[in-house]
Scaffold this motif. Structure first.
Motif: not given
Length: 238
Positions: A116-119, A123-124, A165-171
Motif C-alpha cells: 500500500p505504500l510504494p514511494p 512509481v514515477g 517488487q512493484s509497480p511494473v510499468g508497460f507501454r
C-alpha cells in the motif's frame, strides 16, 4: 541513466483481490484498515501521489465489489473509474483489468495491492522509464547471501540478485502483445514478469533502496503502521 520525463497518459491496475485469511480476517486483505484507512485506499493514494495516473482500475475480491464501491465513494477516490471482480488466477485478474483500459492511454502501471505504500518518486521513475523503454519494473538488489523479505520472489539478472517488487510499468502496446504470450503454467503476475526477464525480454530494472513493504501477515500490518508514522514524521520535519 536517468530517463527524461516526457508527456504521456497513464492508467494503473491495482491487483487487490487477495483474501485476508493470513491476517485472520473474513474479508479481502485490501479492505482491512491500516491507520484507519482501507489498504486499497492507501494503494490508490500512493499511486496517485506520483502524479502519473489519470485513472486507477481496482481488481477486488468478487464478493466485495459493492462494499468496495461504497468505500471508494466514502474516501472520494474520484480517479477510481472501475472496481472489478478479480479471478481465482492472478493473470486472469490482470487480463480483466486490461480489458477496460482505454486504448488512448500510453502507459499502464500494474501494482500489487498488498503493497500500500510504494514511494511516489519510484512509481514515477518506473512509469517514465516504461514510456520510453516499453517495460520497467521496481526491484531491490540483494547483497551476497541476503534473502528477500515479505515473501518476494528472488531472481538473478546479469550476475546480480534481486527481489521482485512493484509497480511494473508497460507501454500499452507492449503489455497487450506480451499478455498474449503468457504460458498456462505461470501462476502469478510477479512470476510472469520474472519469466519475461529470464527469457531476455528487455526490461529496465529500477532499483529501490526505500521501504516498500508488503502485507502478508499481522506483523506486516504492524510494520506498515510504523512506516506510516515514520513517513508522517519525515514530512513534518521537512
Amino acid at each position: 541513466m536517468a530517463i527524461q520525463r516526457q508527456e504521456y497518459t497513464a492508467a494503473a491496475i491495482l491487483l487487490a483481490s487477495l483474501p485476508g485469511e493470513e491476517l485472520h480476517a473474513r474479508r479481502p486483505l485490501a479492505t482491512i484498515e491500516l491507520d484507519h484507512k482501507p489498504i486499497f485506499v492507501h494503494g490508490v493514494d500512493s499511486l496517485l501521489e506520483s502524479g502519473r495516473f489519470r485513472e486507477v482500475i481496482v481488481l477486488m475480491h468478487r464478493f466485495w465489489i459493492m462494499q468496495s464501491v461504497e468505500i471508494a465513494d466514502q474516501w472520494q477516490l474520484k480517479a477510481v473509474h472501475h472496481i472489478l471482480a478479480g479471478e481465482d488466477h492472478e493473470i486472469n485478474t490482470l487480463k480483466r483489468g486490461l480489458s477496460v483500459v482505454h486504448k488512448a492511454y500510453d502507459v499502464v502501471g500494474v501494482h500489487d495491492g498488498s503493497r500500500p505504500l510504494p514511494p511516489s518518486d519510484l512509481v514515477g521513475r518506473v512509469m517514465d522509464t516504461a514510456h520510453v523503454q516499453g517495460l520497467a519494473a521496481l526491484v531491490r538488489e540483494l547483497g551476497p547471501g541476503e534473502q528477500p523479505v515479505d515473501r518476494d520472489r528472488m531472481f538473478t539478472f546479469e550476475g546480480k540478485t534481486y527481489s521482485f517488487q512493484s509497480p511494473v510499468g508497460f507501454r500499452l502496446d507492449v503489455l497487450k502483445k506480451l499478455v498474449e504470450t503468457i504460458e498456462p503454467e505461470v501462476d502469478s503476475f510477479d512470476h510472469w514478469v520474472i519469466s519475461l526477464i529470464e527469457q531476455g525480454i528487455p526490461v529496465d530494472l529500477i532499483p529501490s533502496g526505500e521501504n516498500n513493504p508488503r502485507i502478508c501477515t499481522p506483523d506486516d500490518l504492524e510494520r506498515c503502521q510504523d512506516h506510516i508514522k515514520y513517513l508522517a514524521k519525515q514530512r513534518k520535519m521537512g
